[in-house]
Structures are given as C-alpha cells and as structure tokens.
Write a protein that holds these residues in place. Sequence first.
Motif, PDB file in Angstrom:
ATOM      1  N   GLY A  66       0.808  -1.229   0.000  1.00 16.43           N
ATOM      2  CA  GLY A  66       0.000   0.000   0.000  1.00 16.43           C
ATOM      3  C   GLY A  66       0.833   1.268   0.000  1.00 16.43           C
ATOM      4  N   ILE A  67       2.136   1.146   0.147  1.00 14.87           N
ATOM      5  CA  ILE A  67       2.941   2.379   0.145  1.00 14.87           C
ATOM      6  C   ILE A  67       3.131   2.914  -1.278  1.00 14.87           C
ATOM      7  CG2 ILE A  67       4.194   1.623   2.228  1.00 14.87           C
ATOM      8  CD1 ILE A  67       6.766   1.630   0.372  1.00 14.87           C
ATOM      9  N   PHE A  68       2.976   2.063  -2.287  1.00 15.74           N
ATOM     10  CA  PHE A  68       3.334   2.488  -3.653  1.00 15.74           C
ATOM     11  C   PHE A  68       2.506   3.655  -4.193  1.00 15.74           C
ATOM     12  CE2 PHE A  68       4.605  -2.192  -3.791  1.00 15.74           C
ATOM     13  CZ  PHE A  68       5.855  -1.902  -3.265  1.00 15.74           C
ATOM     14  N   PRO A  69       1.202   3.683  -4.001  1.00 18.07           N
ATOM     15  CA  PRO A  69       0.447   4.834  -4.541  1.00 18.07           C
ATOM     16  C   PRO A  69       0.606   6.121  -3.732  1.00 18.07           C
ATOM     17  CG  PRO A  69      -1.052   3.221  -3.603  1.00 18.07           C
ATOM     18  CD  PRO A  69       0.310   2.649  -3.462  1.00 18.07           C
ATOM     19  N   LEU A  70       1.418   6.090  -2.693  1.00 13.63           N
ATOM     20  CA  LEU A  70       1.560   7.280  -1.846  1.00 13.63           C
ATOM     21  C   LEU A  70       2.709   8.184  -2.286  1.00 13.63           C
ATOM     22  CD1 LEU A  70       1.033   5.449   1.566  1.00 13.63           C
ATOM     23  CD2 LEU A  70      -0.622   6.879   0.358  1.00 13.63           C
ATOM     24  N   TYR A  71       3.524   7.684  -3.192  1.00 11.24           N
ATOM     25  CA  TYR A  71       4.710   8.444  -3.588  1.00 11.24           C
ATOM     26  C   TYR A  71       4.343   9.702  -4.373  1.00 11.24           C
ATOM     27  CZ  TYR A  71       9.435   9.361  -5.240  1.00 11.24           C
ATOM     28  OH  TYR A  71      10.648   9.952  -5.496  1.00 11.24           O
ATOM     29  N   GLU A  72       3.478   9.538  -5.357  1.00 16.07           N
ATOM     30  CA  GLU A  72       3.052  10.706  -6.151  1.00 16.07           C
ATOM     31  C   GLU A  72       2.336  11.726  -5.274  1.00 16.07           C
ATOM     32  OE1 GLU A  72       3.072  12.272  -9.200  1.00 16.07           O
ATOM     33  OE2 GLU A  72       4.756  10.951  -9.574  1.00 16.07           O
ATOM     34  N   LEU A  73       1.563  11.241  -4.325  1.00 17.22           N
ATOM     35  CA  LEU A  73       0.872  12.139  -3.390  1.00 17.22           C
ATOM     36  C   LEU A  73       1.904  12.959  -2.618  1.00 17.22           C
ATOM     37  CD1 LEU A  73      -1.480  13.134  -1.500  1.00 17.22           C
ATOM     38  CD2 LEU A  73      -1.035  11.088  -0.119  1.00 17.22           C
ATOM     39  N   ALA A  74       2.889  12.273  -2.040  1.00 11.58           N
ATOM     40  CA  ALA A  74       3.899  12.976  -1.232  1.00 11.58           C
ATOM     41  C   ALA A  74       4.671  13.973  -2.091  1.00 11.58           C
ATOM     42  CB  ALA A  74       4.839  11.969  -0.591  1.00 11.58           C
ATOM     43  N   LYS A  75       5.002  13.537  -3.294  1.00 12.18           N
ATOM     44  CA  LYS A  75       5.769  14.397  -4.210  1.00 12.18           C
ATOM     45  C   LYS A  75       5.003  15.678  -4.533  1.00 12.18           C
ATOM     46  CE  LYS A  75       7.001  13.246  -8.472  1.00 12.18           C
ATOM     47  NZ  LYS A  75       7.107  12.343  -9.616  1.00 12.18           N
ATOM     48  N   SER A  76       3.725  15.543  -4.828  1.00 13.91           N
ATOM     49  CA  SER A  76       2.921  16.704  -5.219  1.00 13.91           C
ATOM     50  C   SER A  76       2.558  17.566  -4.018  1.00 13.91           C
ATOM     51  CB  SER A  76       1.627  16.265  -5.904  1.00 13.91           C
ATOM     52  OG  SER A  76       1.889  15.289  -6.848  1.00 13.91           O
ATOM     53  N   ALA A  77       2.156  16.925  -2.922  1.00 19.23           N
ATOM     54  CA  ALA A  77       1.702  17.687  -1.749  1.00 19.23           C
ATOM     55  C   ALA A  77       2.848  18.445  -1.098  1.00 19.23           C
ATOM     56  CB  ALA A  77       1.044  16.747  -0.748  1.00 19.23           C
ATOM     57  N   LYS A  78       4.068  17.948  -1.292  1.00 17.77           N
ATOM     58  CA  LYS A  78       5.239  18.577  -0.678  1.00 17.77           C
ATOM     59  C   LYS A  78       5.420  20.048  -1.081  1.00 17.77           C
ATOM     60  CE  LYS A  78      10.073  17.877   0.266  1.00 17.77           C
ATOM     61  NZ  LYS A  78       9.811  18.228   1.673  1.00 17.77           N
ATOM     62  N   GLU A  79       4.904  20.369  -2.252  1.00 11.74           N
ATOM     63  CA  GLU A  79       5.009  21.754  -2.745  1.00 11.74           C
ATOM     64  C   GLU A  79       4.379  22.750  -1.768  1.00 11.74           C
ATOM     65  OE1 GLU A  79       5.935  22.581  -6.249  1.00 11.74           O
ATOM     66  OE2 GLU A  79       6.834  20.576  -6.130  1.00 11.74           O
ATOM     67  N   THR A  80       3.310  22.315  -1.098  1.00  8.97           N
ATOM     68  CA  THR A  80       2.567  23.249  -0.242  1.00  8.97           C
ATOM     69  C   THR A  80       2.377  22.778   1.194  1.00  8.97           C
ATOM     70  OG1 THR A  80       0.552  22.235  -1.092  1.00  8.97           O
ATOM     71  CG2 THR A  80       1.227  24.309  -2.119  1.00  8.97           C
ATOM     72  N   ALA A  81       2.598  21.507   1.456  1.00 11.07           N
ATOM     73  CA  ALA A  81       2.280  20.993   2.803  1.00 11.07           C
ATOM     74  C   ALA A  81       3.491  20.321   3.458  1.00 11.07           C
ATOM     75  CB  ALA A  81       1.138  19.995   2.711  1.00 11.07           C
ATOM     76  N   LYS A  82       3.459  20.308   4.783  1.00  8.81           N
ATOM     77  CA  LYS A  82       4.465  19.566   5.542  1.00  8.81           C
ATOM     78  C   LYS A  82       4.043  18.087   5.518  1.00  8.81           C
ATOM     79  CE  LYS A  82       6.498  19.385  10.080  1.00  8.81           C
ATOM     80  NZ  LYS A  82       6.077  19.368  11.460  1.00  8.81           N
ATOM     81  N   ILE A  83       5.029  17.228   5.265  1.00  8.67           N
ATOM     82  CA  ILE A  83       4.698  15.809   5.111  1.00  8.67           C
ATOM     83  C   ILE A  83       5.181  15.012   6.328  1.00  8.67           C
ATOM     84  CG2 ILE A  83       4.936  13.767   3.609  1.00  8.67           C
ATOM     85  CD1 ILE A  83       3.862  16.039   1.952  1.00  8.67           C
ATOM     86  N   ASN A  84       4.241  14.419   7.035  1.00  9.82           N
ATOM     87  CA  ASN A  84       4.556  13.495   8.130  1.00  9.82           C
ATOM     88  C   ASN A  84       4.276  12.096   7.596  1.00  9.82           C
ATOM     89  OD1 ASN A  84       4.718  15.480  10.601  1.00  9.82           O
ATOM     90  ND2 ASN A  84       2.953  16.077   9.371  1.00  9.82           N
ATOM     91  N   MET A  85       5.326  11.271   7.509  1.00  6.64           N
ATOM     92  CA  MET A  85       5.139   9.988   6.845  1.00  6.64           C
ATOM     93  C   MET A  85       5.358   8.816   7.788  1.00  6.64           C
ATOM     94  SD  MET A  85       6.569   8.947   3.212  1.00  6.64           S
ATOM     95  CE  MET A  85       5.297   9.845   2.458  1.00  6.64           C
TER      96      MET A  85
END
Length: 209
Positions: A66-85
């Motif tokens: 389930g981690i695989f579809p989260l990469y694009e999300l993290a990549k895109s959201a990083k532009e504007t949001a802090k990422i806690n993974m």
Amino acid sequence: MLRRPISIYNIDRNNIEFVFQVKGKGTRILSSKEEGEEIDILGPLGKGTFKYEGTKNIAIIGGGIGIFPLYELAKSAKETAKINMYLGFRNKEFVVLEEEYKKLADKFILTTDDGTYGSKGYAIDFLKEDLKKNNIDMIFACGPLPMLKAVQKLAKETNTPCQISLEERMGCGLGVCLGCAVKVNAGEQEIYTHVCKAGPVFDSNIVEI
Ligand SMILES: Cc1cc2nc3c(=O)[nH]c(=O)nc-3n(C[C@H](O)[C@H](O)[C@H](O)COP(=O)(O)OP(=O)(O)OC[C@H]3O[C@@H](n4cnc5c(N)ncnc54)[C@H](O)[C@@H]3O)c2cc1C
C-alpha cells in the motif's frame, strides 16, 4: 486471464513507474517480462487519486504494498504541505523505497511489526501520538485492511479528515463485473459502490470497510 490492478508509483516526464510485489500467477508473469517487451495496460482507471489541495500539514500512512500509490501524493503535496510519513512493514525483508520516501518527508517514521528494522510496532501508533500534538489537517492512507480500519477509526475519534485508498480485489476494472463492491455509509439505505470506478480513494467517513 484477468488483468491485475497496479498503482502508478511515479510519473516522471514521459515515463510512468510501477512497483509491485510478486504474489501469485499474474504478478509472477509480469515480473518475467524483459526490458523492451510490450505489455498491455488499461488505465488510468477510477476517479484518480488523493485530493491534497489546501492542506498544510498532512499525515501519510502506508503499509506493505500500500505504500506504492503514496509516492506521487507525497511528491505533489510537498510543494505546499508539511509531510509526516508513517510506513509500516511486516519485517526487514519487506522494507522498500525507504530512501525515496525519506527524501520527501519532513518527518519520517518506519516500523516493522517484529522490530527487525526501524521502530518496532505499528505505524499507526506513531501517528496516534502525533495527532495529539501536531496540527495535522488530513490523513491519507493505503495499506492492508486491518490498518485501514484502524486509521478510519482513529480519524473518526480525533475528528481528522481522512482519505483511504482501498486495495479491493478487482475483476474488470471498469465497474462491470461488480467484483470490488464496497458498502457506502448511507444511513438506513444499503448502497454499494465499486472501488475500481468510484475509487480507489474514498473519504474515510463514506465507506464501510
Ligand atoms: C487499486 C489497487 C492498486 C494496487 N496497487 C498495487 C501496487 O502498486 N503494487 C502491488 O504490488 N500490488 C498492488 N495491488 C495488489 C495487486 O493487484 C495484487 O497483489 C495482484 O493482483 C495479485 O495478483 P497475482 O496474480 O500475482 O496473485 P493471485 O494469484 O491473484 O493472488 C495471490 C495472493 O494474493 C492475494 N491477493 C490478490 N490480490 C489481492 C489484493 N488486491 N489485496 C489483497 N490480497 C490480494 C490473494 O488472495 C492470494 O492469496 C493493488 C491492488 C488494487 C486493488
């Protein structure tokens, strides 16, 4: 033979990447393909993926494949949001893409159930602690069903908006075979929707898993 659902892991200019685990016949055949060999793909299917627009501080939690579809999300959201993974794996042998995800995260937690790598325990326990002290405005989750159920419960208890990506087994991928039906929370009425067509990402308050 039916197709197998695999998420897009990464989009890089003209290339798309997939990462998959060999589970049975389908993924074994796929893993035997040689470089340059053609494969027949149908997609992208469904209603797209996570909606992160407007978020400032997000939690991304994934388990196993389930981690695989989260990469694009993290990549895109990083532009504007802090990422806690928060990534959880069964044991050291199953840990993948640690460096790739670490690079994107402002906070990075990796757990294994048996403690053979990273922190021992479940990723959700670390998320639970952080929800108490950090101002997390949205949770995004993808992973095995027990993990998604726990995340759904936690989001409800803490009143945190949450989106979950379901990895229901699928047949046709087009909403025709009805193999991936999931119950939607609609009060008295019993309503089902289909993960392949309406999903795979749902508001965690909407679906009954
Ligand atoms: C929307 C979606 C996205 C997915 N993305 C990825 C991905 O990016 N990378 C990846 O590795 N896998 C992903 N999967 C899971 C992947 O589709 C299955 O592992 C694959 O279909 C198994 O096919 P197989 O022929 O190798 O195994 P099969 O012979 O069909 O099954 C082998 C074993 O795996 C179990 N299994 C099969 N499918 C699933 C499933 N969906 N959930 C839980 N257990 C299952 C079976 O019960 C059986 O025990 C995704 C699934 C969905 C629904």
